[in-house]
Structure formats: structure tokens, C-alpha cells
Enzyme design. Sequence first.
Site, mmCIF file in Angstrom:
data_model
loop_
_atom_site.group_PDB
_atom_site.id
_atom_site.type_symbol
_atom_site.label_atom_id
_atom_site.label_comp_id
_atom_site.label_asym_id
_atom_site.label_seq_id
_atom_site.Cartn_x
_atom_site.Cartn_y
_atom_site.Cartn_z
ATOM 1 N N ALA A 287 0.840 -1.204 0.000
ATOM 2 C CA ALA A 287 0.000 0.000 0.000
ATOM 3 C C ALA A 287 0.870 1.247 0.000
ATOM 4 O O ALA A 287 2.091 1.158 -0.141
ATOM 5 C CB ALA A 287 -0.918 -0.014 1.210
ATOM 6 N N ASN A 288 0.262 2.413 0.117
ATOM 7 C CA ASN A 288 1.017 3.665 0.233
ATOM 8 C C ASN A 288 0.258 4.633 1.134
ATOM 9 O O ASN A 288 -0.836 4.320 1.602
ATOM 10 C CB ASN A 288 1.303 4.248 -1.158
ATOM 11 C CG ASN A 288 0.024 4.606 -1.880
ATOM 12 O OD1 ASN A 288 -0.718 5.489 -1.455
ATOM 13 N ND2 ASN A 288 -0.265 3.893 -2.963
#
Length: 222
Positions: free
Chosen positions: A29-30
Site C-alpha cells: 500500500a502507500n
Amino acid sequence: RNAGPLSGRSIVITSGPTHEPIDPVRYIANRSSGKQGHAIAEAAAKAGADVTLVCGPVTIPEPGGVKVVRVETAREMLDAVKAALPADVAIMAAAVADWRAEGTFGQKIKKDGSGKPPALKLTENPDILATVGNSDAGRPKLVIGFAAETQNLIENARSKLARKGADMIVANDVSPETGVMGGDANTVRLVTKDGVEDWPTLSKQEVAERLVAVIAKSLKEA
Ligand code: C5P
């Protein structure tokens, strides 16, 4: 029916991060919060547009007056964007994961006692902005992307404009000291083939309103 400057226009907007599964409990993810993309969706709806917001996993509230399609992965996001076309405008504000795990594991990956970590093989995700921007049939009149960079902002934005077939790139510096990622303010530079416009530091709502004004003007002139 709202008689605002975008009345009668359809807009598809992506927002938030994507999550790319590794195994049933882990993902890539980010730090994207979705705040900027959601603010644009809200501002466009207030301006009378028919808005489809395709958003990855976010924890912020859904804006009112827009159709929300929730997705998890980049590939799901691409499918949802295609399903929302044709549209007059596409604004790709999501922080799509560039890579996903090549094969996902059906079961949680376990330590095998050897002390050697498992190798994670990555493969590239489809580029949603490039797919829409470079499409022939049914390309939106206006395709807008974002360039979140920590260095060479304008140079990178210009190359994105060309490579991804976008009409405008909203470029912003997301170096940790700017607090942009997850924060409420944004300092952007609008890059088009005609040049670069520097905007002052604004709230993400104000950036959204200004972008909506630019879009309305540009559609009117087209
Ligand atoms: O190449 P980069 O990720 O920096 O490009 C950012 C722009 O491209 C953003 O508008 C983002 O939403 C879009 N993008 C996309 N699909 C990807 C990667 C980026 O739509 N797989």
C-alpha cells in the site's frame, strides 16, 4: 438539477491508494489518504457535474452527491474507470501502486525456520491514466493526472504529460517535510503543454475548487 458551471458534464475521478494483496493478511500500500481526490469529487458535484468517484481503501467519509465505486487493487480500479466511461473529463488522483505481487499466496506465508526471508516477486500494474489518456475511441475531452514527486517535479510532470497522453498534470511535492501526504494543504503547480502555473499553498478543498474552475473554462473553450 444544479445549474453550476459543470452542469451536464460527466466526470470520473480516482482517489486514494490501492492495496495489492500478497497473501490473505498482507498487502502492498502507500500513504495516500484520498483527501485531494475526494475534495475534487465534491467540488465537481457542487459545480453540477455528474461524478463517479472510483476510490481505493480510504478511511475518510464519502463526499455527498457523487456515485462512489469502491475498489481495492489497481486492476479493479482500471475496470471501474472503464465502466464509468464515456465521460467528458477524467481526473486520476489516485496513488495507484505501481507494482503488485506476481502471484498471491492462498495461505498466510509462514517463516520456515531457515532464517531466509521469502522472495517477493513484483509485476507492473496497468497504468490507468495512460490507458485513458492514450485511448483513441471515447477518450474524455479532458484527461488530468497528478504527479506526486519528491524530486525533479516539473521535469517529471512534463514527461508524464507526454507519456500518459494527459492534457494537464497537477504536480505536487510530497517530500515528507511538506506534510502533503495525508495532510490538509497542498502546494501544486499546474503543468500543461502551454506552460506551468504555480498555485499558492491552499487547502485541498481550495485546490479542488480552483481545478474545477480551470476545467469549466477549458470545456467552455473547447
Ligand atoms: O507514474 P506516476 O505514478 O507518478 O503517475 C501519477 C499519475 O498517474 C496519477 O495521476 C495517477 O493517478 C496515475 N496512475 C495511474 N495508474 C497507475 C499509476 C499512476 O492512473 N498504475
